[in-house]
Scaffold this active site. Structure first.
Site, PDB file in Angstrom:
ATOM      1  N   VAL A   1       6.498  44.334 -19.213  1.00 30.88           N
ATOM      2  CA  VAL A   1       7.791  44.929 -18.869  1.00 30.88           C
ATOM      3  C   VAL A   1       7.789  46.296 -19.553  1.00 30.88           C
ATOM      4  O   VAL A   1       7.384  46.431 -20.711  1.00 30.88           O
ATOM      5  CB  VAL A   1       8.981  44.038 -19.311  1.00 30.88           C
ATOM      6  CG1 VAL A   1       8.949  43.695 -20.789  1.00 30.88           C
ATOM      7  CG2 VAL A   1      10.313  44.699 -18.956  1.00 30.88           C
ATOM      8  N   SER A   2       8.208  47.323 -18.827  1.00 30.93           N
ATOM      9  CA  SER A   2       8.166  48.691 -19.353  1.00 30.93           C
ATOM     10  C   SER A   2       9.078  48.844 -20.561  1.00 30.93           C
ATOM     11  O   SER A   2      10.031  48.087 -20.735  1.00 30.93           O
ATOM     12  CB  SER A   2       8.651  49.687 -18.294  1.00 30.93           C
ATOM     13  OG  SER A   2       7.890  49.580 -17.138  1.00 30.93           O
ATOM     14  N   GLN A   3       8.814  49.887 -21.350  1.00 33.72           N
ATOM     15  CA  GLN A   3       9.711  50.171 -22.471  1.00 33.72           C
ATOM     16  C   GLN A   3      11.038  50.662 -21.904  1.00 33.72           C
ATOM     17  O   GLN A   3      11.074  51.328 -20.857  1.00 33.72           O
ATOM     18  CB  GLN A   3       9.077  51.176 -23.426  1.00 33.72           C
ATOM     19  CG  GLN A   3       9.204  52.598 -23.017  1.00 33.72           C
ATOM     20  CD  GLN A   3       8.624  53.537 -24.045  1.00 33.72           C
ATOM     21  OE1 GLN A   3       7.573  54.124 -23.823  1.00 33.72           O
ATOM     22  NE2 GLN A   3       9.302  53.683 -25.171  1.00 33.72           N
TER      23      GLN A   3
ATOM     24  N   ARG B   1      17.973  41.819 -22.134  1.00 30.16           N
ATOM     25  CA  ARG B   1      16.512  41.923 -21.928  1.00 30.16           C
ATOM     26  C   ARG B   1      15.779  40.704 -22.483  1.00 30.16           C
ATOM     27  O   ARG B   1      14.700  40.356 -22.011  1.00 30.16           O
ATOM     28  CB  ARG B   1      15.997  43.229 -22.574  1.00 30.16           C
ATOM     29  CG  ARG B   1      14.551  43.603 -22.183  1.00 30.16           C
ATOM     30  CD  ARG B   1      14.254  45.028 -22.610  1.00 30.16           C
ATOM     31  NE  ARG B   1      12.911  45.511 -22.314  1.00 30.16           N
ATOM     32  CZ  ARG B   1      11.980  45.737 -23.252  1.00 30.16           C
ATOM     33  NH1 ARG B   1      12.232  45.520 -24.520  1.00 30.16           N
ATOM     34  NH2 ARG B   1      10.790  46.204 -22.905  1.00 30.16           N
TER      35      ARG B   1
ATOM     36  N   PHE C   1       1.226  52.627 -17.166  1.00 31.41           N
ATOM     37  CA  PHE C   1       1.584  51.442 -16.383  1.00 31.41           C
ATOM     38  C   PHE C   1       0.335  50.637 -16.052  1.00 31.41           C
ATOM     39  O   PHE C   1      -0.770  51.184 -15.988  1.00 31.41           O
ATOM     40  CB  PHE C   1       2.236  51.866 -15.060  1.00 31.41           C
ATOM     41  CG  PHE C   1       3.716  52.136 -15.169  1.00 31.41           C
ATOM     42  CD1 PHE C   1       4.644  51.166 -14.853  1.00 31.41           C
ATOM     43  CD2 PHE C   1       4.168  53.366 -15.608  1.00 31.41           C
ATOM     44  CE1 PHE C   1       6.004  51.413 -14.968  1.00 31.41           C
ATOM     45  CE2 PHE C   1       5.528  53.629 -15.721  1.00 31.41           C
ATOM     46  CZ  PHE C   1       6.445  52.646 -15.399  1.00 31.41           C
TER      47      PHE C   1
END
Ligand code: SAH
Length: 210
Positions: free
Chosen positions: A59-61, A33, A202
């Site tokens: 960027v999402s968790q 990541r 989001f």
């Protein structure tokens, strides 16, 4: 430190949050990541947090990436459409779990950098395009799976049209930051079955190019 050592505690945390799907955990374990982040966020790459990727996007968790990926129930035959390439991290997690990912991003610069990362990681089954994802990718439809990584007011009708019968869409619904529901939709012969997977946060799905 090796990737294994850095990502190990994160995988443990995802398990503690109830992610048990081995293929999904393996995919997350193998994607570095930190490569999807700017230098000053790299030290936080393996924390279970959302992080900025520029252009006011995030960027999402990892837990949300894991939940969405599990919900898609991918097989090596799935042709997947992803809306919101962003950093390319979610794409890189999807790629080893399906046949091909078609991914659309409205920010050309984000897309360019994401494509460089796919190249660097030797990810070969991703096809990327700059555009407004709400219109989908009609030339490649139907898709067995569709994942939208930006919040929509409602299911974009053109995306639902491009979902195969029996196909699965995972999408955050609700534009108010504090009231979005991660939603799983299974398309049936005469409509859709919808499941609420919980609250999420989001960035919004935005019409047109950036
Ligand atoms: N999945 C990404 C994070 C996405 S953030 C990752 O793993 O990094 C949401 C992304 O959706 C942003 O990059 C944003 O530019 C993009 N986006 C928003 N509206 C869009 C639209 N209509 N079409 C395509 N991309 C869109």
């Amino acid at each position: 430190m090796s990737l294994d050592e850095r990502v190990g505690p994160l995988i443990l945390e995802l398990r503690q949050w109830g992610i048990t799907d081995k293929a999904v955990l393996d995919a997350i374990e193998r994607v570095p990541r930190d490569l999807f982040l700017a230098d000053h966020f790299k030290t936080r790459a393996y924390e279970n947090v959302a992080l900025p990727i520029g252009h006011h996007q995030t960027v999402s968790q990892p837990l949300v990436v894991a939940m969405m990926t599990v919900a898609l129930e991918l097989t090596d035959r799935s042709k997947v459409l992803e809306i919101g390439t962003g950093s390319g991290y979610q794409t890189a997690v999807l790629a080893p779990l399906c046949r091909r990912v078609y991914t659309i991003e409205r920010h050309r610069e984000l897309l360019r950098v994401a494509e460089e990362r796919f190249e660097a990681l030797n990810i070969r089954n991703v096809t990327a395009m700059a555009g407004d994802g709400s219109a989908g990718w009609p030339e490649q439809a139907p898709f067995e799976r569709i994942i939208v990584t930006a919040a929509a007011l409602d299911v974009p009708p053109l995306l639902f049209d491009q979902l195969a019968i029996g196909g699965i869409m995972v999408i955050p619904i609700g534009v108010d930051e504090h009231d979005q529901r991660l939603t799983k939709i299974v398309k049936t012969e005469d409509g859709a079955e919808t499941t609420d997977l919980g609250g999420v946060r989001f960035v919004p799905l935005v019409a047109g190019m950036a």
